[in-house]
Motif scaffolding. Structure first.
Motif, PDB file in Angstrom:
ATOM      1  N   LYS A 286       0.814  -1.261  -0.063  1.00 48.96           N
ATOM      2  CA  LYS A 286      -0.076  -0.004   0.126  1.00 48.96           C
ATOM      3  C   LYS A 286       0.797   1.268   0.249  1.00 48.96           C
TER       4      LYS A 286
ATOM      5  N   VAL B 234      -5.872   5.758  -5.481  1.00 50.82           N
ATOM      6  CA  VAL B 234      -7.370   5.297  -4.786  1.00 50.82           C
ATOM      7  C   VAL B 234      -7.102   3.659  -4.648  1.00 50.82           C
TER       8      VAL B 234
ATOM      9  N   ILE C 135      -5.068   3.402  -1.109  1.00 46.91           N
ATOM     10  CA  ILE C 135      -5.737   3.899  -0.056  1.00 46.91           C
ATOM     11  C   ILE C 135      -6.984   2.963   0.337  1.00 46.91           C
ATOM     12  N   ARG C 136      -7.517   2.314  -0.762  1.00 42.69           N
ATOM     13  CA  ARG C 136      -8.561   1.383  -0.480  1.00 42.69           C
ATOM     14  C   ARG C 136      -8.127   0.060  -0.224  1.00 42.69           C
ATOM     15  N   SER C 137      -7.019  -0.218  -0.518  1.00 45.78           N
ATOM     16  CA  SER C 137      -6.417  -1.677  -0.330  1.00 45.78           C
ATOM     17  C   SER C 137      -6.384  -1.880   1.457  1.00 45.78           C
ATOM     18  N   LYS C 138      -6.877  -3.091   1.668  1.00 42.53           N
ATOM     19  CA  LYS C 138      -6.949  -3.345   3.208  1.00 42.53           C
ATOM     20  C   LYS C 138      -5.601  -3.593   3.456  1.00 42.53           C
TER      21      LYS C 138
END
Length: 97
Positions: free
Chosen positions: A20, A90, A93-96
């Motif tokens: 990330k 995006v 930021i959105r990755s877990k």
């Protein structure tokens, strides 16, 4: 002895966080390059109109068209940088993690 109450995902968090972080850093670099390209476009447009304004007599439309075409070349490079930077930002930021 391993802790039976520890979730198995805690060991893999470092890999996800690094992935990330890599995506976010690359996204920021792409967005900075896009900004530099757009700044170069603005400076080139300023130069193009400065050359036209200092021309003796009425300026030729061909000169203005060629100067604008040259300055828009930087924008062609800015669009892919901006799009890839936004997508990577995006996803990063959105990755877990």
């Amino acid at each position: 002895m391993t802790n039976p109450y520890q979730s198995p995902q805690e060991n893999s968090k470092a890999v996800v966080v690094w992935y990330k972080r890599w995506m976010v850093i690359t996204a920021i670099a792409c967005l900075v390059l896009a900004g530099v390209c757009l700044l170069a476009t603005v400076v080139s447009m300023h130069y193009a109109f400065h050359v036209i304004s200092n021309a003796a007599g009425s300026p030729k439309p061909e000169d203005l068209a060629s100067a604008i075409a040259h300055s828009l070349t930087y924008s062609y490079f800015a669009v892919p940088f901006a799009l890839s930077g936004l997508v990577l930002l995006v996803l990063g930021i959105r990755s877990k993690g």
